[in-house]
Design a protein around this motif. Sequence first.
Motif, PDB file in Angstrom:
ATOM      1  N   ASP A 105     -11.067  -2.132  -4.157  1.00  0.00           N
ATOM      2  CA  ASP A 105     -10.027  -3.150  -3.992  1.00  0.00           C
ATOM      3  C   ASP A 105      -9.281  -3.399  -5.297  1.00  0.00           C
ATOM      4  N   MET A 106      -8.158  -4.092  -5.160  1.00  0.00           N
ATOM      5  CA  MET A 106      -7.364  -4.498  -6.318  1.00  0.00           C
ATOM      6  C   MET A 106      -7.586  -5.991  -6.515  1.00  0.00           C
ATOM      7  N   PRO A 107      -8.368  -6.365  -7.524  1.00  0.00           N
ATOM      8  CA  PRO A 107      -8.756  -7.768  -7.691  1.00  0.00           C
ATOM      9  C   PRO A 107      -7.564  -8.725  -7.796  1.00  0.00           C
ATOM     10  N   GLN A 108      -6.457  -8.268  -8.319  1.00  0.00           N
ATOM     11  CA  GLN A 108      -5.313  -9.172  -8.507  1.00  0.00           C
ATOM     12  C   GLN A 108      -4.374  -9.193  -7.313  1.00  0.00           C
ATOM     13  N   HIS A 109      -4.636  -8.346  -6.307  1.00  0.00           N
ATOM     14  CA  HIS A 109      -3.724  -8.268  -5.166  1.00  0.00           C
ATOM     15  C   HIS A 109      -4.367  -8.712  -3.864  1.00  0.00           C
ATOM     16  N   GLY A 110      -5.670  -8.835  -3.839  1.00  0.00           N
ATOM     17  CA  GLY A 110      -6.342  -9.247  -2.616  1.00  0.00           C
ATOM     18  C   GLY A 110      -6.240  -8.235  -1.496  1.00  0.00           C
ATOM     19  N   HIS A 111      -6.156  -6.968  -1.832  1.00  0.00           N
ATOM     20  CA  HIS A 111      -6.211  -5.951  -0.780  1.00  0.00           C
ATOM     21  C   HIS A 111      -7.078  -4.791  -1.215  1.00  0.00           C
ATOM     22  N   GLY A 112      -7.501  -4.038  -0.227  1.00  0.00           N
ATOM     23  CA  GLY A 112      -8.390  -2.921  -0.498  1.00  0.00           C
ATOM     24  C   GLY A 112      -7.698  -1.587  -0.306  1.00  0.00           C
ATOM     25  N   GLN A 136      -3.024   3.422  -2.561  1.00  0.00           N
ATOM     26  CA  GLN A 136      -1.623   3.300  -2.126  1.00  0.00           C
ATOM     27  C   GLN A 136      -0.704   2.782  -3.221  1.00  0.00           C
ATOM     28  N   MET A 137      -1.275   2.399  -4.374  1.00  0.00           N
ATOM     29  CA  MET A 137      -0.418   1.941  -5.461  1.00  0.00           C
ATOM     30  C   MET A 137      -1.153   2.055  -6.788  1.00  0.00           C
ATOM     31  N   GLY A 138      -0.380   2.081  -7.864  1.00  0.00           N
ATOM     32  CA  GLY A 138      -0.971   2.096  -9.190  1.00  0.00           C
ATOM     33  C   GLY A 138      -1.447   0.713  -9.576  1.00  0.00           C
TER      34      GLY A 138
HETATM   35 CU   LIG Z   1      -2.136  -3.670  -4.895  1.00  0.00          CU
END
Ligand SMILES: [Cu+2]
Length: 163
Positions: A105-112, A136-138
């Motif tokens: 997951d991305m801790p700062q975005h709240g998505h996995g 799906q993203m950097g």
């Molecule tokens: Cu993200």
Amino acid sequence: MSTVQEAQFTKNSKSPRERWIRLGIVGVLIVLAVAAVACSMMQMGDVPADLDYSTTRSSEQNMYRVTIKPDANPIPINQIHTWILHVETPDGKPVENAQITVNGDMPQHGHGLPTKPQVTEYLGNGDYRVEGMKFQMGGWWVMDFTVNHNGASDKVSFNLNLK
Ligand SMILES: [Cu+2]
């Protein structure tokens, strides 16, 4: 003042009620603007400076030493690829036939992750094939692997900074 001007003046002056409504609207707009800025600051917040990007790390309870070996360098964005995971004991013995779950997951975005990567094969010598990896993203990602072996379970996390 002529009568026409007086009429105009009376028409343009606001009643106290109108003033309060306008004040209320402005207040709500300010609150929304502050919330939007705070939200975007959280999303684009700086990645912590002290992150450990090691590709070999010990699990939380020090039961395993795990190494990640993505099959592409740099790790691609928006492309399914495969990792090899090496699992050994702290004193370097391969951990054989463990059950391993994968999570990212991305801790700062709240998505996995957009996929559900899985360990598809034990390759021997403590090596496991992880298929279905896709980012799906950097940015800052955390990959978690939970290793279950002989009734014991421990988790290891890796930080990635994808470009
Ligand atoms: Cu993200």
